[in-house]
Motif scaffolding. Sequence first.
Motif, PDB file in Angstrom:
ATOM      1  N   TYR A   2       0.808  -1.220   0.000  1.00 14.48           N
ATOM      2  CA  TYR A   2       0.000   0.000   0.000  1.00 14.48           C
ATOM      3  C   TYR A   2       0.846   1.277   0.000  1.00 14.48           C
ATOM      4  N   GLY A   3       2.158   1.134  -0.166  1.00 15.37           N
ATOM      5  CA  GLY A   3       2.973   2.236  -0.617  1.00 15.37           C
ATOM      6  C   GLY A   3       3.749   3.077   0.364  1.00 15.37           C
ATOM      7  N   TRP A   4       3.289   3.230   1.593  1.00 13.61           N
ATOM      8  CA  TRP A   4       4.012   4.096   2.527  1.00 13.61           C
ATOM      9  C   TRP A   4       5.398   3.523   2.827  1.00 13.61           C
ATOM     10  N   PRO A   5       6.476   4.364   2.781  1.00 12.49           N
ATOM     11  CA  PRO A   5       6.501   5.813   2.647  1.00 12.49           C
ATOM     12  C   PRO A   5       6.953   6.315   1.268  1.00 12.49           C
ATOM     13  N   ILE A   6       6.821   5.505   0.239  1.00 14.14           N
ATOM     14  CA  ILE A   6       7.127   6.038  -1.093  1.00 14.14           C
ATOM     15  C   ILE A   6       5.880   6.617  -1.751  1.00 14.14           C
ATOM     16  N   ARG A   7       4.723   6.355  -1.142  1.00 15.15           N
ATOM     17  CA  ARG A   7       3.461   6.882  -1.633  1.00 15.15           C
ATOM     18  C   ARG A   7       2.609   7.347  -0.452  1.00 15.15           C
ATOM     19  N   GLU A   8       1.796   8.374  -0.705  1.00 13.57           N
ATOM     20  CA  GLU A   8       0.724   8.756   0.206  1.00 13.57           C
ATOM     21  C   GLU A   8      -0.501   9.000  -0.665  1.00 13.57           C
ATOM     22  N   GLY A   9      -1.556   8.199  -0.452  1.00  9.24           N
ATOM     23  CA  GLY A   9      -2.641   8.199  -1.419  1.00  9.24           C
ATOM     24  C   GLY A   9      -2.083   7.747  -2.752  1.00  9.24           C
ATOM     25  N   ASP A  10      -2.470   8.427  -3.829  1.00 14.70           N
ATOM     26  CA  ASP A  10      -1.884   8.084  -5.131  1.00 14.70           C
ATOM     27  C   ASP A  10      -0.892   9.167  -5.568  1.00 14.70           C
ATOM     28  N   PHE A  11      -0.092   9.629  -4.606  1.00 15.16           N
ATOM     29  CA  PHE A  11       0.955  10.606  -4.871  1.00 15.16           C
ATOM     30  C   PHE A  11       2.298  10.047  -4.410  1.00 15.16           C
ATOM     31  N   MET A  12       3.349  10.540  -5.024  1.00 14.35           N
ATOM     32  CA  MET A  12       4.691  10.102  -4.673  1.00 14.35           C
ATOM     33  C   MET A  12       5.221  10.916  -3.499  1.00 14.35           C
ATOM     34  N   LEU A  13       5.984  10.247  -2.632  1.00 12.37           N
ATOM     35  CA  LEU A  13       6.708  10.892  -1.546  1.00 12.37           C
ATOM     36  C   LEU A  13       8.190  10.643  -1.714  1.00 12.37           C
ATOM     37  N   HIS A  14       9.000  11.554  -1.176  1.00 15.21           N
ATOM     38  CA  HIS A  14      10.431  11.316  -1.039  1.00 15.21           C
ATOM     39  C   HIS A  14      10.663  10.907   0.414  1.00 15.21           C
ATOM     40  N   PRO A  15      10.840   9.624   0.725  1.00 22.45           N
ATOM     41  CA  PRO A  15      10.896   9.178   2.121  1.00 22.45           C
ATOM     42  C   PRO A  15      12.064   9.745   2.906  1.00 22.45           C
ATOM     43  N   ASN A  16      13.118  10.180   2.218  1.00 19.41           N
ATOM     44  CA  ASN A  16      14.248  10.804   2.903  1.00 19.41           C
ATOM     45  C   ASN A  16      14.227  12.324   2.773  1.00 19.41           C
ATOM     46  N   GLY A  17      13.134  12.840   2.215  1.00 15.08           N
ATOM     47  CA  GLY A  17      13.015  14.272   2.022  1.00 15.08           C
ATOM     48  C   GLY A  17      11.960  14.874   2.916  1.00 15.08           C
ATOM     49  N   ASP A  18      11.307  15.895   2.427  1.00 16.60           N
ATOM     50  CA  ASP A  18      10.285  16.601   3.181  1.00 16.60           C
ATOM     51  C   ASP A  18       8.959  15.867   3.021  1.00 16.60           C
ATOM     52  N   LEU A  19       8.506  15.245   4.087  1.00 20.52           N
ATOM     53  CA  LEU A  19       7.292  14.431   4.034  1.00 20.52           C
ATOM     54  C   LEU A  19       6.017  15.264   3.980  1.00 20.52           C
ATOM     55  N   THR A  20       6.149  16.563   4.067  1.00 22.49           N
ATOM     56  CA  THR A  20       4.968  17.414   3.932  1.00 22.49           C
ATOM     57  C   THR A  20       4.654  17.710   2.469  1.00 22.49           C
ATOM     58  N   LYS A  21       5.497  17.245   1.552  1.00 22.05           N
ATOM     59  CA  LYS A  21       5.310  17.502   0.123  1.00 22.05           C
ATOM     60  C   LYS A  21       4.959  16.193  -0.590  1.00 22.05           C
ATOM     61  N   VAL A  22       4.010  16.284  -1.525  1.00 26.37           N
ATOM     62  CA  VAL A  22       3.692  15.146  -2.384  1.00 26.37           C
ATOM     63  C   VAL A  22       3.917  15.559  -3.834  1.00 26.37           C
ATOM     64  N   TYR A  23       4.108  14.552  -4.693  1.00 26.01           N
ATOM     65  CA  TYR A  23       4.520  14.797  -6.072  1.00 26.01           C
ATOM     66  C   TYR A  23       3.737  13.907  -7.021  1.00 26.01           C
ATOM     67  N   PRO A  24       3.729  14.246  -8.306  1.00 28.24           N
ATOM     68  CA  PRO A  24       3.074  13.366  -9.279  1.00 28.24           C
ATOM     69  C   PRO A  24       3.745  12.001  -9.325  1.00 28.24           C
ATOM     70  N   LEU A  25       2.984  10.986  -9.676  1.00 26.62           N
ATOM     71  CA  LEU A  25       3.551   9.648  -9.798  1.00 26.62           C
ATOM     72  C   LEU A  25       4.563   9.607 -10.926  1.00 26.62           C
ATOM     73  N   PRO A  26       5.620   8.796 -10.771  1.00 26.90           N
ATOM     74  CA  PRO A  26       6.633   8.701 -11.823  1.00 26.90           C
ATOM     75  C   PRO A  26       6.108   7.937 -13.034  1.00 26.90           C
ATOM     76  N   ALA A  27       6.789   8.090 -14.144  1.00 22.39           N
ATOM     77  CA  ALA A  27       6.370   7.433 -15.394  1.00 22.39           C
ATOM     78  C   ALA A  27       6.372   5.918 -15.263  1.00 22.39           C
ATOM     79  N   ASN A  28       7.261   5.390 -14.418  1.00 20.74           N
ATOM     80  CA  ASN A  28       7.371   3.935 -14.267  1.00 20.74           C
ATOM     81  C   ASN A  28       6.616   3.434 -13.039  1.00 20.74           C
ATOM     82  N   ASP A  29       5.568   4.145 -12.646  1.00 21.79           N
ATOM     83  CA  ASP A  29       4.856   3.818 -11.410  1.00 21.79           C
ATOM     84  C   ASP A  29       4.361   2.370 -11.379  1.00 21.79           C
TER      85      ASP A  29
END
Length: 569
Positions: A428-455
């Motif tokens: 279910y993705g945590w911590p590389i995903r939150e919902g259907d958004f990408m996270l940087h697990p070693n970065g700022d967890l308050t930010k989410v990003y678009p899913l990568p092309a190879n999702d």
Amino acid sequence: MLTRNKLAFLFLAAPTFAIIFIACNTSHSKNEISEDLTVISNGKKLFVQYCSGCHNFKQDGIGPQLSGITTAQSQSQLLSFIKNPNRVIQSGDEHAHRLFDHYKTLMPAFSTLSDDDIKAIIAYLNTHKKINVDTDTANAITEPIPAKIQFSGTVVRLQKIIQMPASSDSGKKPLARITKLVAQPQTGKLFVVDLRGKLYSIENGKAIVYMDMQKLRHNFINDPGLATGFGSFAFHPEFHTNGIFYTTHAEAAGSGKADFALPDSIKPALQWVLTEWKADDPNADVFKGTSRELLRVDMVSGIHGVQEIAFNPLAKRGDNDYGLLYVCVGDGGAVENGYPFIAHNKQKIWGTILRIDPQGNNSANGKYGIPKSNPFAQSNDGTLKEIYAYGFRNPHRISWTNTGQMIACNIGQAKIESVDYIFPGHDYGWPIREGDFMLHPNGDLTKVYPLPANDSSYHVTYPVAMFDHDEGKAICGGFEYTGDAIPSLKNKFLFGDIPSGRLFYINMADIKPGTFAPVYEWKVSLNDQQESLQKICDDDRVDLHFGKDDKGNIYILTKADGNIYKLMK
């Protein structure tokens, strides 16, 4: 009173230990803050006890991360505001109000802490210098879910069933940390747990203490954290004849040898324990009997523990799932404290839903069994065979639909709250995903990003419904309504937001894996007056939870005032 030109930076708010930090634009001496190692050590212990459930030094969590706070303000200012944090809000300062609007809650005054205790905490804070988290800010999504949740028009009447005994000191809110209500198998008797240590039965409008964890387990703790304490309970399907039930509770770090220990480089804040109890008389009003420990887990911090255990209530004798216990293990705050490598790891227990045979013995410690039907039962690569599903931050509650599908409500970090259909072996993705958004697990967890092309190569299973933090801060599940009294709720899965008490549902017909079911809001009335739960509780923080009886009726639990309500037509 503070003046606006002195307030520069940060208001920190959280319900267990949060501090209003006032960052001044004037310089001050650091010599007033103790550098004595004994004082710092004591401050660390107090921080773990009172603060770590809401704060760390790497990531914003329930409240902002605290690294570098002592470079911005003096000890006397910190001391003053810890003792009376509401003063800044009452001053009318617009900066404090803006930050209060962000965190949505204010801590109580910590007047019971001595000045020396607070100074020790400040000394410990002073050992953590300001850190900067690299963030791909340019690509971050500022508004994950632009559409707002619409009110469905559904209003359901509440009937107050009982106000539970206050368990707080001096009547402070929350009055009773009630979090779970379920019916005992066969008898249908309702049981309710208070995180502060007591399991109650409800009979004839009265709460009877069935068990007191504080008396039974002397290492029991209910600090720190919003959910530390007596976490959950589950009666064996045959409790009426065998007297067996299960509980989870928190104990001080090092209280016992952990079956699932943290790496040596990480100091545990506490432990969670799963226990089997056997009542001498299943019909007795007060528990008397024996117990045995099944497993013990170290946790990085006081949040996201083992807050849920449950049996599939639809499983019958002879079914594949009968008598198997599901155990929801949060990540323990590992990710936001800088240890993402112990979450999202099939060789680790953190961030998983386990499925065990509590009366078996083929586990590593020989105290429980691993069902042969588990998705990883035959693995030989170090994967924990107990794991049923993984990739969760905090699988806060699980339940089963009328068709037998398990649903988990997963509390998110800073953006997304999720409703998940649970399938065996799925990620279910945590911590590389939150919902259907990408996270940087070693970065700022308050930010989410678009899913990568190879999702698709990550094989993450995404939620069937979700909402963002514009709508609420922490999801609370949740049941499908299967009763007959309220037709407007039929075939709906009910859930809500813990802090605000907002109530949501999704239509069962809209749940389709791979898509997102629309979320709708519903409301309640009490004494023929439509009111928010905040108004009913007379508190901005409701601390909402749900319960269900054996007839399919749904109950609402509000920690703020300790009340339990039944949903009525």
